[in-house]
Design a protein around this motif. Structure first.
Motif, PDB file in Angstrom:
ATOM      1  N   GLN A  73       0.831  -1.206   0.000  1.00  0.00           N
ATOM      2  CA  GLN A  73       0.000   0.000   0.000  1.00  0.00           C
ATOM      3  C   GLN A  73       0.864   1.255   0.000  1.00  0.00           C
ATOM      4  OE1 GLN A  73      -2.737  -0.182   3.330  1.00  0.00           O
ATOM      5  NE2 GLN A  73      -4.427  -0.459   1.914  1.00  0.00           N
ATOM      6  N   ASN A  74       1.887   1.269   0.846  1.00  0.00           N
ATOM      7  CA  ASN A  74       2.798   2.422   0.902  1.00  0.00           C
ATOM      8  C   ASN A  74       3.516   2.619  -0.428  1.00  0.00           C
ATOM      9  OD1 ASN A  74       2.108   2.906   3.559  1.00  0.00           O
ATOM     10  ND2 ASN A  74       3.884   1.880   4.396  1.00  0.00           N
ATOM     11  N   THR A  75       3.863   1.514  -1.077  1.00  0.00           N
ATOM     12  CA  THR A  75       4.537   1.589  -2.375  1.00  0.00           C
ATOM     13  C   THR A  75       3.641   2.293  -3.393  1.00  0.00           C
ATOM     14  OG1 THR A  75       5.811  -0.426  -1.957  1.00  0.00           O
ATOM     15  CG2 THR A  75       5.481   0.198  -4.268  1.00  0.00           C
ATOM     16  N   PHE A  76       2.377   1.896  -3.451  1.00  0.00           N
ATOM     17  CA  PHE A  76       1.471   2.513  -4.411  1.00  0.00           C
ATOM     18  C   PHE A  76       1.137   3.959  -4.045  1.00  0.00           C
ATOM     19  CE2 PHE A  76       0.370  -1.929  -5.763  1.00  0.00           C
ATOM     20  CZ  PHE A  76       0.892  -1.797  -7.041  1.00  0.00           C
ATOM     21  N   LEU A  77       1.062   4.261  -2.755  1.00  0.00           N
ATOM     22  CA  LEU A  77       0.842   5.651  -2.347  1.00  0.00           C
ATOM     23  C   LEU A  77       2.009   6.536  -2.798  1.00  0.00           C
ATOM     24  CD1 LEU A  77      -0.618   5.309   1.262  1.00  0.00           C
ATOM     25  CD2 LEU A  77      -1.741   6.323  -0.726  1.00  0.00           C
ATOM     26  N   LYS A  78       3.219   6.046  -2.571  1.00  0.00           N
ATOM     27  CA  LYS A  78       4.403   6.802  -2.982  1.00  0.00           C
ATOM     28  C   LYS A  78       4.442   6.937  -4.507  1.00  0.00           C
ATOM     29  CE  LYS A  78       8.255   7.172  -0.637  1.00  0.00           C
ATOM     30  NZ  LYS A  78       9.402   6.767   0.149  1.00  0.00           N
ATOM     31  N   ALA A  79       4.097   5.885  -5.217  1.00  0.00           N
ATOM     32  CA  ALA A  79       4.071   5.939  -6.685  1.00  0.00           C
ATOM     33  C   ALA A  79       3.035   6.950  -7.167  1.00  0.00           C
ATOM     34  CB  ALA A  79       3.787   4.555  -7.252  1.00  0.00           C
ATOM     35  N   TRP A  80       1.853   6.947  -6.540  1.00  0.00           N
ATOM     36  CA  TRP A  80       0.788   7.882  -6.922  1.00  0.00           C
ATOM     37  C   TRP A  80       1.243   9.328  -6.734  1.00  0.00           C
ATOM     38  CZ3 TRP A  80      -3.547   8.530  -9.482  1.00  0.00           C
ATOM     39  CH2 TRP A  80      -4.366   9.617  -9.199  1.00  0.00           C
ATOM     40  N   LYS A  81       1.903   9.575  -5.594  1.00  0.00           N
ATOM     41  CA  LYS A  81       2.354  10.944  -5.296  1.00  0.00           C
ATOM     42  C   LYS A  81       3.460  11.412  -6.232  1.00  0.00           C
ATOM     43  CE  LYS A  81       1.190  10.774  -0.409  1.00  0.00           C
ATOM     44  NZ  LYS A  81       1.724  10.682   0.959  1.00  0.00           N
ATOM     45  N   SER A  82       4.271  10.481  -6.725  1.00  0.00           N
ATOM     46  CA  SER A  82       5.429  10.907  -7.518  1.00  0.00           C
ATOM     47  C   SER A  82       5.384  10.454  -8.976  1.00  0.00           C
ATOM     48  CB  SER A  82       6.717  10.419  -6.854  1.00  0.00           C
ATOM     49  OG  SER A  82       6.703   9.036  -6.678  1.00  0.00           O
ATOM     50  N   ILE A  83       4.255   9.932  -9.446  1.00  0.00           N
ATOM     51  CA  ILE A  83       4.168   9.458 -10.831  1.00  0.00           C
ATOM     52  C   ILE A  83       4.413  10.603 -11.815  1.00  0.00           C
ATOM     53  CG2 ILE A  83       1.661   9.710 -11.106  1.00  0.00           C
ATOM     54  CD1 ILE A  83       3.525   6.676 -12.413  1.00  0.00           C
ATOM     55  N   GLY A  84       4.068  11.808 -11.443  1.00  0.00           N
ATOM     56  CA  GLY A  84       4.303  12.970 -12.309  1.00  0.00           C
ATOM     57  C   GLY A  84       5.782  13.272 -12.484  1.00  0.00           C
ATOM     58  N   ASP A  85       6.601  12.813 -11.548  1.00  0.00           N
ATOM     59  CA  ASP A  85       8.046  13.031 -11.621  1.00  0.00           C
ATOM     60  C   ASP A  85       8.769  11.903 -12.357  1.00  0.00           C
ATOM     61  OD1 ASP A  85       7.680  15.324 -10.077  1.00  0.00           O
ATOM     62  OD2 ASP A  85       7.991  14.233  -8.201  1.00  0.00           O
ATOM     63  N   PHE A  86       8.044  10.872 -12.762  1.00  0.00           N
ATOM     64  CA  PHE A  86       8.666   9.746 -13.458  1.00  0.00           C
ATOM     65  C   PHE A  86       9.249  10.254 -14.771  1.00  0.00           C
ATOM     66  CE2 PHE A  86       8.378   6.060 -16.392  1.00  0.00           C
ATOM     67  CZ  PHE A  86       9.282   5.229 -15.741  1.00  0.00           C
ATOM     68  N   LYS A  87      10.550  10.035 -14.959  1.00  0.00           N
ATOM     69  CA  LYS A  87      11.267  10.611 -16.094  1.00  0.00           C
ATOM     70  C   LYS A  87      11.370   9.687 -17.305  1.00  0.00           C
ATOM     71  CE  LYS A  87      12.735  14.318 -13.786  1.00  0.00           C
ATOM     72  NZ  LYS A  87      11.563  14.857 -13.173  1.00  0.00           N
ATOM     73  N   ASN A  88      10.899   8.476 -17.188  1.00  0.00           N
ATOM     74  CA  ASN A  88      10.954   7.509 -18.286  1.00  0.00           C
ATOM     75  C   ASN A  88      12.387   7.133 -18.648  1.00  0.00           C
ATOM     76  OD1 ASN A  88       9.115   5.943 -19.582  1.00  0.00           O
ATOM     77  ND2 ASN A  88       8.527   7.457 -21.111  1.00  0.00           N
ATOM     78  N   LYS A  89      13.324   7.313 -17.699  1.00  0.00           N
ATOM     79  CA  LYS A  89      14.718   6.922 -17.929  1.00  0.00           C
ATOM     80  C   LYS A  89      14.911   5.427 -17.681  1.00  0.00           C
ATOM     81  CE  LYS A  89      16.769  11.379 -16.936  1.00  0.00           C
ATOM     82  NZ  LYS A  89      17.644  12.156 -16.068  1.00  0.00           N
ATOM     83  N   SER A  90      13.994   4.846 -16.948  1.00  0.00           N
ATOM     84  CA  SER A  90      14.003   3.401 -16.723  1.00  0.00           C
ATOM     85  C   SER A  90      12.603   2.897 -17.037  1.00  0.00           C
ATOM     86  CB  SER A  90      14.378   3.080 -15.270  1.00  0.00           C
ATOM     87  OG  SER A  90      13.396   3.590 -14.386  1.00  0.00           O
ATOM     88  N   LYS A  91      12.451   1.576 -17.001  1.00  0.00           N
ATOM     89  CA  LYS A  91      11.122   1.013 -17.224  1.00  0.00           C
ATOM     90  C   LYS A  91      10.243   1.348 -16.015  1.00  0.00           C
ATOM     91  CE  LYS A  91      12.477  -3.252 -17.911  1.00  0.00           C
ATOM     92  NZ  LYS A  91      12.527  -4.679 -18.255  1.00  0.00           N
ATOM     93  N   LEU A  92       8.960   1.440 -16.258  1.00  0.00           N
ATOM     94  CA  LEU A  92       8.008   1.692 -15.181  1.00  0.00           C
ATOM     95  C   LEU A  92       8.109   0.605 -14.121  1.00  0.00           C
ATOM     96  CD1 LEU A  92       5.672   3.399 -14.059  1.00  0.00           C
ATOM     97  CD2 LEU A  92       4.115   2.014 -15.435  1.00  0.00           C
ATOM     98  N   SER A  93       8.247  -0.643 -14.556  1.00  0.00           N
ATOM     99  CA  SER A  93       8.357  -1.752 -13.605  1.00  0.00           C
ATOM    100  C   SER A  93       9.598  -1.592 -12.729  1.00  0.00           C
ATOM    101  CB  SER A  93       8.381  -3.091 -14.331  1.00  0.00           C
ATOM    102  OG  SER A  93       9.472  -3.147 -15.231  1.00  0.00           O
ATOM    103  N   THR A  94      10.713  -1.179 -13.310  1.00  0.00           N
ATOM    104  CA  THR A  94      11.947  -0.967 -12.539  1.00  0.00           C
ATOM    105  C   THR A  94      11.733   0.124 -11.499  1.00  0.00           C
ATOM    106  OG1 THR A  94      13.294  -1.610 -14.436  1.00  0.00           O
ATOM    107  CG2 THR A  94      14.400  -0.354 -12.709  1.00  0.00           C
TER     108      THR A  94
END
Length: 182
Positions: free
Chosen positions: A53-74
């Motif tokens: 749950q914490n993992t998905f909360l953190k992902a939700w909060k920072s998905i806008g900062d995802f730079k696409n430099k690695s795979k989403l799964s990574t």
């Protein structure tokens, strides 16, 4: 539900009108593999569930900062691993577990409805739980996930040489532990 490619998920997440639905699809798609990755770090189903749950909360909060430099799964695995390690640090179960706790670990594992291994698998888990944090992380990623050192480097940012050394030391410690217990 059919698998949706990460690039498509990211496009849907980027659009405000489809963001929540797309993130729900991401959660559906990655819940099971992330749960089992987390579960390899923590022995309790309840703890793994909380960390997920914490993992998905953190992902939700920072998905806008995802730079696409690695795979989403990574990126998601990196968050899950960091959350797992933070949990372990907080609970002080990392580098050493007291000798009195060892029997409890094996008993809890064998009694756990989500654990489908035998006593030898429980002994392996017990041995892994005695490893220092870095060795444990490298061992789990290499042994269970069969990741290449280059992939572990991408996840952890540690040199491949150091990863190889950590893995081999971990294997030796686990071997020694199992021999001592038999």
């Amino acid at each position: 539900m059919p698998h949706i490619e990460d690039t498509e998920l990211l496009k849907l997440i980027a659009a405000p009108q489809t963001r929540e639905k797309a993130f729900s699809l991401l959660v559906e798609q990655y819940s099971n593999p992330l749960y089992w990755k987390i579960r390899s770090f923590v022995l309790s189903h309840e703890d793994a569930d909380d960390i997920l749950q914490n993992t998905f909360l953190k992902a939700w909060k920072s998905i806008g900062d995802f730079k696409n430099k690695s795979k989403l799964s990574t990126w998601l695995y990196r968050i899950a691993i960091n959350e797992s390690l933070d949990f372990l640090r907080h609970k002080k179960h990392t580098a050493s577990v007291g000798k009195d706790d060892m029997g409890n670990i094996m008993n809890k594992l064998v009694a756990d409805n989500y654990f489908d291994g035998d006593k030898s698998q429980a002994l392996l888990q017990e041995a892994i739980s005695t490893l220092p944090e870095v060795q444990k992380t490298v061992f789990l990623l290499r042994y269970y996930d069969e990741l290449k050192y280059s992939e572990i480097h991408e996840l952890l940012g540690t040199s491949e040489g150091a990863l190889k050394a950590s893995y081999h030391i971990a294997v030796q410690k686990i071997t020694d532990y199992i021999k001592k217990c038999q």
